[in-house]
Design a protein around this motif. Structure first.
Motif, short mmCIF file in Angstrom:
data_model
loop_
_atom_site.label_atom_id
_atom_site.label_comp_id
_atom_site.label_asym_id
_atom_site.label_seq_id
_atom_site.Cartn_x
_atom_site.Cartn_y
_atom_site.Cartn_z
N ALA A 179 -9.80 -5.37 4.10
CA ALA A 179 -9.08 -5.02 2.86
C ALA A 179 -8.67 -6.21 2.08
O ALA A 179 -8.70 -7.25 2.62
N TRP A 180 -8.18 -5.93 0.80
CA TRP A 180 -8.03 -6.88 -0.32
C TRP A 180 -6.98 -6.63 -0.95
O TRP A 180 -6.49 -5.46 -1.17
N ALA A 181 -6.18 -7.53 -1.16
CA ALA A 181 -4.65 -7.47 -1.63
C ALA A 181 -4.18 -8.58 -2.05
O ALA A 181 -4.57 -9.75 -1.81
N PRO A 182 -3.06 -8.67 -3.14
CA PRO A 182 -2.53 -9.99 -3.55
C PRO A 182 -1.61 -10.75 -2.53
O PRO A 182 -1.45 -11.87 -2.78
N THR A 183 -1.12 -10.10 -1.40
CA THR A 183 -0.42 -10.83 -0.19
C THR A 183 -1.10 -10.60 0.88
O THR A 183 -1.85 -9.76 1.13
N GLY A 184 -0.96 -11.37 1.89
CA GLY A 184 -1.40 -11.51 3.19
C GLY A 184 -1.01 -10.27 4.15
O GLY A 184 -1.98 -9.46 4.63
N LEU A 185 0.58 -10.19 4.20
CA LEU A 185 0.86 -9.12 4.86
C LEU A 185 0.51 -7.66 4.04
O LEU A 185 0.55 -6.52 5.09
N GLY A 186 0.37 -7.65 3.01
CA GLY A 186 -0.21 -6.45 2.19
C GLY A 186 -1.34 -6.20 2.63
O GLY A 186 -1.56 -5.09 2.88
N ALA A 187 -2.39 -7.07 2.62
CA ALA A 187 -3.55 -6.80 2.96
C ALA A 187 -3.65 -6.25 4.52
O ALA A 187 -4.56 -5.47 4.76
N LEU A 188 -3.06 -6.76 5.18
CA LEU A 188 -2.97 -6.33 6.81
C LEU A 188 -2.29 -4.94 6.77
O LEU A 188 -2.92 -4.08 7.38
N ALA A 189 -1.29 -4.52 5.98
CA ALA A 189 -1.04 -3.14 5.90
C ALA A 189 -2.01 -2.21 5.27
O ALA A 189 -2.16 -1.01 6.00
N LEU A 190 -2.86 -2.74 4.49
CA LEU A 190 -3.82 -1.79 3.85
C LEU A 190 -5.00 -1.48 4.81
O LEU A 190 -5.62 -0.43 4.88
N VAL A 191 -5.31 -2.73 5.52
CA VAL A 191 -6.37 -2.43 6.72
C VAL A 191 -6.02 -1.60 7.64
O VAL A 191 -6.81 -1.11 8.07
N ARG A 192 -4.82 -1.55 8.14
CA ARG A 192 -4.33 -0.69 9.12
C ARG A 192 -4.36 0.82 8.75
O ARG A 192 -4.71 1.60 9.65
#
Length: 436
Positions: free
Chosen positions: A74-87
């Motif tokens: 998953a790709w995102a502007p923030t690291g924790l946000g990318a983790l939330a997306l991939v979950r």
């Protein structure tokens, strides 16, 4: 910022899923900022995009490799946000405004929020956007501070800090096969996954493997004389990181191996590694790798830095060697054309002095670190009466009449010397060039 989150998953056709630590080691080939966060691997990619031909090319390489290893990206502007997306099974957080993307995610997307899911659900919160709309003062009093911190980090309101992974000194990876394998060539399917991990480690360390070892463990229900397992050492002629080449070598060797018992686990070790020397014969290696011509690259440079930044060497039809080359500003299309040059009877020197150096003469012989032995010559050069330059208030003609010789010095080697015929002292000798 551009972050990627990689989540190990179980593919239907694969063996056991890759662990986060091994996935993180493989990811280090793309960026130095790689961190393990809960069950995911986070990568900050802004500084690496240019090295891989842009973010689009970098994304394609990561997604392709992660798919073969059994990981979701998953790709995102923030690291924790990318983790939330991939979950939650989302891939791209750049399709719409970032806060709108996060607002739609369920409470389970962030661990700090999921810990209070029951309480938040009773007050009507179903998404991260519902939690963010609550008064911050009430949230800080009723919940732990980790909840607000996680929200601020995911939305980009606070800077993120992580403990970055370091590249292991040695490579050793293990894989549990999905089923017992009875023939050696069938081990190749799982071994390719380990080779892909080893290739990532090699690229991150700027190394190439000249030998690697594949080991397999026999099933516990084996014959007594079968042993606990076996191993195969593969060697290459030169250090390499190429997965396809390493896989082909392994396939050839496995075709000649007979398993004494079914195998259930395999492991791969990088036995011998050496630094890889990356050589390029071009001053523009990245441009050549992408297939663009040198002329196009020069055009871009000239457009970016101005016409004066690009000069072309012109070899002129002039017998005077010091005037045989000029540097001229011009169009890029002229830079790649061939130029004519004047011919000479004697070999021409590799290094030419800016100003000829007058030599000492003893017993009618020129000296330079010892007496000179004239090997070839004379080669008479005469011309330049048409060449006039302004020196102060006077106009000077650069006319020369010289007899050139190829001379040998006892200590300086081969030299290019001449005797001036227009000088007041007509026996004056000068050093004009060295041979390399």
């Amino acid at each position: 910022m551009y972050w990627a989150a990689l989540l190990p998953i179980q593919l239907p056709h694969s063996a056991s899923p890759i662990d986060a630590a091994s996935l993180g080691t493989w990811t280090l080939q793309f960026a130095p900022r790689v961190a393990l966060c809960e069950e995911c691997v986070l990568v900050e990619l802004d500084a690496s995009a240019r090295l891989f031909g842009g973010m689009a090319c970098l994304r394609e390489q990561i997604e392709h490799g992660a798919g073969e290893l059994g990981a979701q990206v998953a790709w995102a502007p923030t690291g924790l946000g990318a983790l939330a997306l991939v979950r939650c099974g989302f891939a791209d957080g750049f399709q719409s405004p970032w806060h709108k993307v996060l607002d739609k995610l369920p409470l389970t997307a962030l661990t700090a929020v999921a810990e209070h899911q029951a309480t938040l659900a009773r007050v009507g919160c179903r998404t991260l956007g519902d939690v963010r709309s609550l008064p911050r003062g009430g949230i800080s009093r009723r919940f732990s501070k980790n909840l607000l911190t996680a929200l601020d980090l995911a939305y980009g309101l606070r800077p993120e800090t992580y403990v970055w992974l370091s590249i292991p000194e040695n490579f050793h990876a293990r894989l549990e096969l999905m089923s017992r394998v009875e023939s050696a060539p069938a081990l190749l399917f799982g071994a390719k996954r380990l080779l892909l991990q080893m290739s990532g480690w090699l690229q991150a360390r700027r190394l190439g493997a000249t030998a690697y070892t594949l080991r397999w463990c026999h099933d516990v229900m084996r014959a007594k004389d079968a042993g606990t397992g076996g191993e195969l050492v593969i060697r290459t002629a030169i250090p390499t990181q190429n997965v396809e080449h390493l896989g082909k070598l392994l396939a050839e060797h496995l075709a000649q191996v007979t398993l004494l018992a079914p195998a259930g686990d395999i492991e791969l070790l990088a036995t011998e590694v050496f630094p890889i020397v990356e050589e390029s014969r071009s001053f523009l290696p990245e441009v050549r790798r992408r297939g663009a011509s040198t002329a196009l690259a020069l055009e871009r440079m000239q457009a970016r830095f101005g016409n004066e930044c690009i000069r072309r060497p012109l070899i002129c039809s002039d017998h005077r060697l010091e005037h045989g080359q000029l540097w001229s500003h011009g169009n890029v299309d002229k830079l790649i054309k061939a130029f004519s040059y004047a011919g000479y009877d004697l070999p021409q020197p590799t290094w030419l002095l800016i100003e000829p150096l007058r030599l000492v003469e003893r017993d009618n012989r020129p000296h330079y670190q010892g007496p000179l032995q004239l090997l070839l010559g004379p080669d008479r050069i005469e011309g330049g009466w048409w060449h006039r330059v302004q020196e102060g208030n006077e106009e000077v003609t650069l006319n020369v009449q010289r007899d050139y010789y190829l001379a040998l010095s006892p200590h300086a080697g081969l030299l290019w010397v001449f005797q001036a015929r227009l000088a007041a002292d007509k026996t004056a000798w000068f050093l004009h060039g060295h041979f390399g």
